[in-house]
Design a protein around this motif. Structure first.
Motif, PDB file in Angstrom:
ATOM      1  N   SER A  72       0.833  -1.206   0.000  1.00  0.00           N
ATOM      2  CA  SER A  72       0.000   0.000   0.000  1.00  0.00           C
ATOM      3  C   SER A  72       0.868   1.257   0.000  1.00  0.00           C
ATOM      4  CB  SER A  72      -0.912  -0.037   1.237  1.00  0.00           C
ATOM      5  OG  SER A  72      -1.607   1.167   1.395  1.00  0.00           O
ATOM      6  N   ILE A  73       1.862   1.278   0.868  1.00  0.00           N
ATOM      7  CA  ILE A  73       2.750   2.439   0.958  1.00  0.00           C
ATOM      8  C   ILE A  73       3.558   2.587  -0.335  1.00  0.00           C
ATOM      9  CG2 ILE A  73       4.742   3.411   2.184  1.00  0.00           C
ATOM     10  CD1 ILE A  73       3.612   1.925   4.721  1.00  0.00           C
ATOM     11  N   MET A  74       4.017   1.460  -0.879  1.00  0.00           N
ATOM     12  CA  MET A  74       4.805   1.488  -2.114  1.00  0.00           C
ATOM     13  C   MET A  74       4.000   2.066  -3.279  1.00  0.00           C
ATOM     14  SD  MET A  74       6.310  -1.683  -4.361  1.00  0.00           S
ATOM     15  CE  MET A  74       4.753  -1.944  -5.216  1.00  0.00           C
ATOM     16  N   THR A  75       2.753   1.610  -3.438  1.00  0.00           N
ATOM     17  CA  THR A  75       1.965   2.075  -4.582  1.00  0.00           C
ATOM     18  C   THR A  75       1.686   3.572  -4.477  1.00  0.00           C
ATOM     19  OG1 THR A  75      -0.064   1.335  -3.450  1.00  0.00           O
ATOM     20  CG2 THR A  75       0.869  -0.141  -5.106  1.00  0.00           C
ATOM     21  N   ASP A  76       1.529   4.052  -3.256  1.00  0.00           N
ATOM     22  CA  ASP A  76       1.348   5.489  -3.052  1.00  0.00           C
ATOM     23  C   ASP A  76       2.624   6.262  -3.382  1.00  0.00           C
ATOM     24  OD1 ASP A  76      -1.090   6.447  -2.399  1.00  0.00           O
ATOM     25  OD2 ASP A  76      -0.683   6.705  -0.260  1.00  0.00           O
ATOM     26  N   TYR A  77       3.736   5.724  -2.909  1.00  0.00           N
ATOM     27  CA  TYR A  77       4.999   6.456  -2.980  1.00  0.00           C
ATOM     28  C   TYR A  77       5.545   6.557  -4.397  1.00  0.00           C
ATOM     29  CZ  TYR A  77       9.601   8.093  -1.493  1.00  0.00           C
ATOM     30  OH  TYR A  77      10.728   8.838  -1.299  1.00  0.00           O
ATOM     31  N   LEU A  78       5.359   5.507  -5.188  1.00  0.00           N
ATOM     32  CA  LEU A  78       6.032   5.454  -6.490  1.00  0.00           C
ATOM     33  C   LEU A  78       5.235   6.077  -7.631  1.00  0.00           C
ATOM     34  CD1 LEU A  78       7.728   1.931  -6.458  1.00  0.00           C
ATOM     35  CD2 LEU A  78       8.735   4.157  -5.925  1.00  0.00           C
ATOM     36  N   ARG A  79       3.996   6.435  -7.375  1.00  0.00           N
ATOM     37  CA  ARG A  79       3.209   7.037  -8.451  1.00  0.00           C
ATOM     38  C   ARG A  79       3.866   8.351  -8.913  1.00  0.00           C
ATOM     39  NH1 ARG A  79      -2.855   7.395  -8.307  1.00  0.00           N
ATOM     40  NH2 ARG A  79      -2.431   6.612  -6.248  1.00  0.00           N
ATOM     41  N   GLY A  80       4.019   8.483 -10.225  1.00  0.00           N
ATOM     42  CA  GLY A  80       4.625   9.698 -10.765  1.00  0.00           C
ATOM     43  C   GLY A  80       6.139   9.627 -10.893  1.00  0.00           C
ATOM     44  N   LYS A  81       6.736   8.565 -10.369  1.00  0.00           N
ATOM     45  CA  LYS A  81       8.187   8.397 -10.492  1.00  0.00           C
ATOM     46  C   LYS A  81       8.514   7.755 -11.846  1.00  0.00           C
ATOM     47  CE  LYS A  81       9.396   9.303  -6.023  1.00  0.00           C
ATOM     48  NZ  LYS A  81       8.248  10.118  -5.591  1.00  0.00           N
ATOM     49  N   THR A  82       9.736   7.960 -12.305  1.00  0.00           N
ATOM     50  CA  THR A  82      10.155   7.263 -13.518  1.00  0.00           C
ATOM     51  C   THR A  82      10.563   5.829 -13.157  1.00  0.00           C
ATOM     52  OG1 THR A  82      12.495   7.827 -13.305  1.00  0.00           O
ATOM     53  CG2 THR A  82      11.090   9.408 -14.480  1.00  0.00           C
ATOM     54  N   ILE A  83      10.648   5.002 -14.182  1.00  0.00           N
ATOM     55  CA  ILE A  83      11.062   3.611 -13.957  1.00  0.00           C
ATOM     56  C   ILE A  83      12.439   3.573 -13.311  1.00  0.00           C
ATOM     57  CG2 ILE A  83      11.715   1.466 -15.143  1.00  0.00           C
ATOM     58  CD1 ILE A  83       9.491   2.156 -17.200  1.00  0.00           C
ATOM     59  N   GLN A  84      13.337   4.434 -13.806  1.00  0.00           N
ATOM     60  CA  GLN A  84      14.689   4.468 -13.242  1.00  0.00           C
ATOM     61  C   GLN A  84      14.665   4.894 -11.776  1.00  0.00           C
ATOM     62  OE1 GLN A  84      17.581   3.388 -14.817  1.00  0.00           O
ATOM     63  NE2 GLN A  84      18.269   3.518 -12.685  1.00  0.00           N
ATOM     64  N   GLU A  85      13.869   5.901 -11.467  1.00  0.00           N
ATOM     65  CA  GLU A  85      13.750   6.339 -10.071  1.00  0.00           C
ATOM     66  C   GLU A  85      13.208   5.209  -9.199  1.00  0.00           C
ATOM     67  OE1 GLU A  85      12.889  11.164 -10.518  1.00  0.00           O
ATOM     68  OE2 GLU A  85      11.236   9.735 -10.695  1.00  0.00           O
ATOM     69  N   ALA A  86      12.204   4.513  -9.715  1.00  0.00           N
ATOM     70  CA  ALA A  86      11.600   3.416  -8.945  1.00  0.00           C
ATOM     71  C   ALA A  86      12.640   2.338  -8.658  1.00  0.00           C
ATOM     72  CB  ALA A  86      10.413   2.826  -9.704  1.00  0.00           C
ATOM     73  N   GLU A  87      13.481   2.039  -9.652  1.00  0.00           N
ATOM     74  CA  GLU A  87      14.511   1.020  -9.442  1.00  0.00           C
ATOM     75  C   GLU A  87      15.538   1.481  -8.409  1.00  0.00           C
ATOM     76  OE1 GLU A  87      15.857  -0.005 -13.369  1.00  0.00           O
ATOM     77  OE2 GLU A  87      14.110  -1.290 -13.717  1.00  0.00           O
ATOM     78  N   ASN A  88      15.900   2.750  -8.465  1.00  0.00           N
ATOM     79  CA  ASN A  88      16.833   3.291  -7.470  1.00  0.00           C
ATOM     80  C   ASN A  88      16.226   3.256  -6.066  1.00  0.00           C
ATOM     81  OD1 ASN A  88      18.538   3.824  -9.580  1.00  0.00           O
ATOM     82  ND2 ASN A  88      18.123   6.021  -9.637  1.00  0.00           N
TER      83      ASN A  88
END
Ligand code: ZN
Length: 148
Positions: A72-88
């Motif tokens: 739940s926290i992850m799906t909230d946090y990563l919205r709007g991030k780029t794929i590269q940012e998400a991987e980092n």
């Protein structure tokens, strides 16, 4: 129990009771299943991409409070991030959660609360399950992932 531990408990309970972004995404570009046999957690993570930006994330499944709250926290946090940012962020999150240093996730905003899992080593796989599924989805694997 110190303040951080208490906050950790409250956040886990809140997100487990009312998970954010908890639905099947019909128009997902990619998705992946995650399974943690140690605990029985089973989640599916869905992603909608706009160019290289994660414009929408959701998940469904069942599992323990920590696995559901972390997703739940992850799906909230990563919205709007780029794929590269998400991987980092995944790398930083994973390093942080296995670290002894409570400050190791200081740059990760509300994700840092999950550092509390460090006190329960058997639950680290619960907390990282959704992240492993996300990573699998991003690399366009359709194979289910297991934490084993
Ligand atoms: Zn679990």
């Amino acid at each position: 129990m110190n303040d951080l531990q208490q906050l950790y408990q409250e956040v886990i309970i809140d997100h487990n009771k009312c998970p954010r972004n908890f639905y099947v995404m019909e128009h997902a570009h990619c998705q992946a299943d995650g399974y943690n046999p140690l605990c029985g957690d089973q989640l599916t993570v869905y992603l909608h991409l706009k160019d290289d930006i994660i414009s929408e994330l959701s998940f469904v499944g069942k599992g323990c409070a920590i696995s559901v709250a972390s997703a739940s926290i992850m799906t909230d946090y990563l919205r709007g991030k780029t794929i590269q940012e998400a991987e980092n962020i995944f790398e930083e999150f994973h390093q942080g959660i296995i670290s002894d240093n409570p400050a190791s996730m200081a740059g990760l905003g509300k994700l840092a609360i999950l550092q509390g899992v460090h006190n329960y080593p058997s639950r680290i796989k619960c907390a990282t399950l959704a992240w492993h599924a996300l990573k699998a989805a991003l690399t366009h694997q359709s194979m289910p992932v297991s934490t084993e």
